[in-house]
Scaffold this motif. Structure first.
Motif, mmCIF file in Angstrom:
data_model
loop_
_atom_site.group_PDB
_atom_site.id
_atom_site.type_symbol
_atom_site.label_atom_id
_atom_site.label_comp_id
_atom_site.label_asym_id
_atom_site.label_seq_id
_atom_site.Cartn_x
_atom_site.Cartn_y
_atom_site.Cartn_z
ATOM 1 N N LEU A 162 0.834 -1.205 0.000
ATOM 2 C CA LEU A 162 0.000 0.000 0.000
ATOM 3 C C LEU A 162 0.869 1.255 0.000
ATOM 4 O O LEU A 162 0.600 2.230 -0.703
ATOM 5 N N GLY A 163 1.936 1.205 0.802
ATOM 6 C CA GLY A 163 2.837 2.352 0.909
ATOM 7 C C GLY A 163 3.483 2.674 -0.425
ATOM 8 O O GLY A 163 3.605 3.842 -0.793
ATOM 9 N N VAL A 164 3.890 1.619 -1.121
ATOM 10 C CA VAL A 164 4.563 1.834 -2.407
ATOM 11 C C VAL A 164 3.594 2.486 -3.402
ATOM 12 O O VAL A 164 3.951 3.404 -4.127
ATOM 13 N N VAL A 165 2.334 2.021 -3.401
ATOM 14 C CA VAL A 165 1.360 2.553 -4.364
ATOM 15 C C VAL A 165 0.927 3.967 -3.978
ATOM 16 O O VAL A 165 0.996 4.890 -4.782
ATOM 17 N N TYR A 166 0.516 4.127 -2.715
ATOM 18 C CA TYR A 166 -0.018 5.427 -2.288
ATOM 19 C C TYR A 166 1.088 6.402 -1.901
ATOM 20 O O TYR A 166 1.099 7.549 -2.323
ATOM 21 N N GLY A 167 2.036 5.908 -1.085
ATOM 22 C CA GLY A 167 3.066 6.783 -0.537
ATOM 23 C C GLY A 167 3.937 7.403 -1.622
ATOM 24 O O GLY A 167 4.148 8.616 -1.641
ATOM 25 N N LEU A 168 4.457 6.562 -2.519
ATOM 26 C CA LEU A 168 5.356 7.090 -3.550
ATOM 27 C C LEU A 168 4.638 8.059 -4.485
ATOM 28 O O LEU A 168 5.254 8.970 -5.035
ATOM 29 N N ALA A 169 3.322 7.868 -4.638
ATOM 30 C CA ALA A 169 2.569 8.755 -5.533
ATOM 31 C C ALA A 169 2.563 10.190 -5.014
ATOM 32 O O ALA A 169 2.440 11.137 -5.792
ATOM 33 N N PHE A 170 2.735 10.370 -3.682
ATOM 34 C CA PHE A 170 2.751 11.729 -3.124
ATOM 35 C C PHE A 170 3.956 12.533 -3.628
ATOM 36 O O PHE A 170 3.964 13.753 -3.586
ATOM 37 N N LEU A 171 4.996 11.800 -4.045
ATOM 38 C CA LEU A 171 6.200 12.488 -4.519
ATOM 39 C C LEU A 171 5.965 13.167 -5.873
ATOM 40 O O LEU A 171 6.709 14.048 -6.267
ATOM 41 N N LEU A 172 4.948 12.681 -6.570
ATOM 42 C CA LEU A 172 4.702 13.201 -7.920
ATOM 43 C C LEU A 172 3.384 13.990 -7.940
ATOM 44 O O LEU A 172 2.318 13.399 -7.811
ATOM 45 N N PRO A 173 3.471 15.319 -8.074
ATOM 46 C CA PRO A 173 2.230 16.114 -8.046
ATOM 47 C C PRO A 173 1.307 15.835 -9.247
ATOM 48 O O PRO A 173 0.097 15.761 -9.109
ATOM 49 N N ASN A 174 1.928 15.665 -10.402
ATOM 50 C CA ASN A 174 1.109 15.388 -11.591
ATOM 51 C C ASN A 174 1.524 14.051 -12.181
ATOM 52 O O ASN A 174 2.611 13.932 -12.750
ATOM 53 N N ILE A 175 0.682 13.086 -11.979
ATOM 54 C CA ILE A 175 1.033 11.749 -12.445
ATOM 55 C C ILE A 175 0.454 11.525 -13.843
ATOM 56 O O ILE A 175 -0.771 11.466 -14.015
ATOM 57 N N ASP A 176 1.366 11.401 -14.821
ATOM 58 C CA ASP A 176 0.869 11.098 -16.170
ATOM 59 C C ASP A 176 0.697 9.591 -16.301
ATOM 60 O O ASP A 176 1.013 8.826 -15.378
ATOM 61 N N SER A 177 0.238 9.145 -17.441
ATOM 62 C CA SER A 177 -0.107 7.732 -17.577
ATOM 63 C C SER A 177 1.141 6.843 -17.502
ATOM 64 O O SER A 177 1.100 5.731 -16.973
ATOM 65 N N ARG A 178 2.277 7.352 -18.008
ATOM 66 C CA ARG A 178 3.494 6.534 -17.963
ATOM 67 C C ARG A 178 3.984 6.374 -16.513
ATOM 68 O O ARG A 178 4.354 5.278 -16.077
ATOM 69 N N SER A 179 3.948 7.490 -15.755
ATOM 70 C CA SER A 179 4.363 7.411 -14.351
ATOM 71 C C SER A 179 3.443 6.480 -13.574
ATOM 72 O O SER A 179 3.895 5.699 -12.720
ATOM 73 N N ALA A 180 2.166 6.579 -13.855
ATOM 74 C CA ALA A 180 1.189 5.715 -13.171
ATOM 75 C C ALA A 180 1.472 4.248 -13.472
ATOM 76 O O ALA A 180 1.421 3.387 -12.573
ATOM 77 N N LEU A 181 1.801 3.984 -14.720
ATOM 78 C CA LEU A 181 2.114 2.610 -15.115
ATOM 79 C C LEU A 181 3.319 2.091 -14.318
ATOM 80 O O LEU A 181 3.297 0.975 -13.783
ATOM 81 N N PHE A 182 4.350 2.910 -14.194
ATOM 82 C CA PHE A 182 5.554 2.493 -13.470
ATOM 83 C C PHE A 182 5.274 2.327 -11.979
ATOM 84 O O PHE A 182 5.747 1.373 -11.352
ATOM 85 N N LEU A 183 4.509 3.267 -11.413
ATOM 86 C CA LEU A 183 4.199 3.157 -9.978
ATOM 87 C C LEU A 183 3.397 1.894 -9.690
ATOM 88 O O LEU A 183 3.672 1.173 -8.736
ATOM 89 N N ALA A 184 2.397 1.665 -10.539
ATOM 90 C CA ALA A 184 1.496 0.527 -10.292
ATOM 91 C C ALA A 184 2.206 -0.801 -10.461
ATOM 92 O O ALA A 184 2.126 -1.687 -9.594
ATOM 93 N N THR A 185 2.945 -0.953 -11.548
ATOM 94 C CA THR A 185 3.581 -2.255 -11.797
ATOM 95 C C THR A 185 4.891 -2.393 -11.030
ATOM 96 O O THR A 185 5.405 -3.502 -10.875
ATOM 97 N N GLY A 186 5.417 -1.274 -10.540
ATOM 98 C CA GLY A 186 6.648 -1.366 -9.745
ATOM 99 C C GLY A 186 6.372 -1.889 -8.345
ATOM 100 O O GLY A 186 7.265 -2.467 -7.699
ATOM 101 N N ALA A 187 5.142 -1.687 -7.874
ATOM 102 C CA ALA A 187 4.819 -2.095 -6.497
ATOM 103 C C ALA A 187 5.048 -3.589 -6.254
ATOM 104 O O ALA A 187 5.739 -3.958 -5.283
ATOM 105 N N PRO A 188 4.506 -4.487 -7.092
ATOM 106 C CA PRO A 188 4.774 -5.910 -6.828
ATOM 107 C C PRO A 188 6.258 -6.258 -6.959
ATOM 108 O O PRO A 188 6.771 -7.082 -6.180
#
Lengths: 245, 304
Positions: free
Chosen positions: A35-61
């Motif tokens: 949960l921390g990886v998905v939610y917490g790391l997203a706080f570092l990025l104010p504007n999450i584009d689709s590529r960043s979202a893809l990396f955050l989401a698939t990077g968590a597992p």
């Protein structure tokens, strides 16, 4: 049933019995990490584009798999060396890799709930659909196995106190300086060059591709590199396991 | 012989010669004692029997198989109770014993039955199914059970009675004897010379890595044949009186004085010691044949 399988099964059972009171806490920690990886790391990025979202989401597992394999496994094995458990187990008539296999597979099972939750939460948080392909299971197993066997090899080669420090060092490197949750092109040249050799970025590529079909790099190369590191981890563990004083 | 060790030498990388030309043999049905002080090379010898350590020279066979070349054969042939406590955290004693037996190849039913038998024989029932930290003595007994539940053709026991209470210690020796009677060779490493004398069939005394003496307890005592052992316990605060000429050697440890003399001086010794007791210099005394402990002390003194 072959001796190897029987030995593996019994040592795995020993591991389960030994850790049964800690399993709920371990699973909760893995869930919190996911949960921390998905939610917490997203706080570092104010504007999450689709590529960043893809990396955050698939990077968590990938992160949960790696952190467990490269930090929890060496810490646990170092503890076994210090307590004498490792030396005692080595006097039993079991194949030399049955113990490592039981240890590694236990940790793989423990992190499964966290990995799944990370995926589900990430898909909901960033509002995109997962499209896992047929390679998702082998890719995840390979990534998890590679991390855990390398973690095991570190613990077998290094002195226990050193192994625990190496594990801490690696976890910092994985969390902050590895292109798991972000593309490798954001790294400075020398770090990117290091990651062309290390398996971490290839692991992230593999899981991302197996979950979404999106490939930043050559998938075959990623498989080959992760497989090679995994083989190295097993070979080192084997070499140390059969070594005698 | 089931276990045959010939001219075994082990030199560690730092140059320590832990075993020096050790030769001994142990047969099935035999309890063989390995006695010696700390640093005598007992644990190193055990490590080589178990296949964990490689000798620098010499041969080591189990049932004629060279286990230096085939350590897996040694692991299959030997069940082992280590000197340090066995880490069984998270398991009940019953679970630990049963899983050790299953890993050693026992079937579920046999292991369950044998495990229950050992727990009952050592009176461990009150802890058997509890997930609690065990006292040192109980933990050692559980470790013994893990080695004995499916015994190897060789059962290696390293200081099995450490921290064990006297009653269970007696029960344990009976089980050690039963293991040998069941056909295993028992290699018993111990500091406890007096207890070993009652349990072992043959023994070797190790010192500085070498075998200083070996044989049956009786044969080792032969050089001391005809010698008697006089033991005095001084009254608190009393000092050792001048010892008479018939007391050839004596040693003092706290209030305990032990000396040796020839059998012909027994009546003089009794009269002397009785006089000391009447004068309240000595609390009690005893006279008996030389023990293995006397042999042990003599060998250690000569080795120095």
């Amino acid at each position: 049933m072959s001796v190897a399988l029987r030995s593996y099964g019994l040592l795995f059972r020993w591991q389960l019995l030994r850790m049964r009171r800690q399993i709920p806490l371990l699973v909760v920690i893995q869930l919190a990490l996911a949960l921390g990886v998905v939610y917490g790391l997203a706080f570092l990025l104010p504007n999450i584009d689709s590529r960043s979202a893809l990396f955050l989401a698939t990077g968590a597992p990938t992160l949960t798999l790696l952190l467990l394999g490269l930090t929890a496994v060496p810490q646990e094995v170092s503890q076994a060396k210090l307590s004498g458990r490792q030396a005692y187990l080595e006097t039993f008539p079991v194949p030399r890799l049955a113990g490592p296999a039981a240890e590694v597979s236990f940790w793989l099972v423990v992190q499964l709930p966290g990995t799944f939750l990370a995926l589900l939460v990430a898909a909901a948080r960033f509002d995109f659909a997962l499209r896992p392909n047929a390679a998702v299971v082998p890719a995840f197993v390979l990534v998890a196995l590679c991390g855990a066997t390398l973690g095991y090899a570190i613990a077998m080669v290094a002195r226990p106190e050193t192994a625990q420090q190496i594990a801490s060092f690696i976890s910092i490197g994985i969390l902050l300086f590895s292109p798991i949750n972000f593309p490798i092109d954001r790294l400075p040249g020398f770090l990117a060059a290091i990651h062309r050799v290390l398996p971490i970025t290839y692991m992230a590529d593999l899981t991302r591709w197996s979950l979404t079909g999106h490939a930043e790099e050559n998938v075959a190369l990623a498989f080959a590199v992760v497989l090679a590191w995994c083989a190295a981890g097993i070979a080192i563990s084997w070499r140390v396991a059969v070594r005698r004083g | 012989m089931l276990l045959q060790i010939d001219h075994l030498t082990k030199i560690y990388r730092n140059g320590t010669r832990a075993n020096d030309d050790v030769s001994l043999a142990v047969d099935a049905g035999e309890v063989f004692g390995l006695l010696g002080p700390n640093g005598a090379g007992k644990t190193t010898l055990v490590g080589q029997v178990l296949g964990s350590l490689v000798p620098s020279s010499g041969t080591l066979t189990i049932e004629g198989v060279d286990v230096v070349a085939r350590p897996s054969y040694a692991r299959a042939a030997c069940s082992y109770q280590p000197q340090t406590s066995v880490p069984i955290d998270g398991l009940t004693p019953r679970e630990a014993i049963e899983i050790a037996g299953r890993i050693r190849g026992g079937d579920r039913e046999t292991v369950r039955r044998r495990g229950a038998g050992l727990i009952e024989a050592l009176d461990l029932g009150e802890w058997a199914s509890k997930l609690v930290p065990l006292s040192g003595g109980v933990a050692r007994l559980v470790a013994f059970c893990m080695a004995a539940v499916v015994p190897g053709r060789i059962v290696v026991l390293d200081e099995p009675t450490n921290d064990v209470d006297p009653l269970r210690r007696k029960l344990l020796w009976e089980l050690v004897r039963a293991l040998a009677d069941g056909g295993s060779a028992v290699l018993l490493v111990t500091h406890n010379v007096l207890e070993a004398e009652r349990c072992v069939d043959r023994l070797a005394i190790l010192g500085s890595g070498r075998v200083l003496a070996s044989g049956t307890a009786a044969s080792l005592k032969t050089p001391l044949g005809g010698m008697l052992r006089l033991q005095l316990v001084l009254e608190p605060g009393a000092s050792m009186p001048e010892h008479p000429t018939f007391l050839r050697q004596h040693s003092v440890a706290g209030r305990r004085v032990v000396g040796e003399m020839v059998a012909g001086d027994a009546s003089s010794a009794i009269a002397w010691a009785t006089g000391l007791r009447e004068r309240r210099v000595v609390e009690e005394f005893s006279i008996g044949p030389a023990t293995l402990e006397d042999v042990y002390v003599k060998e250690m003194a000569e080795a120095r």
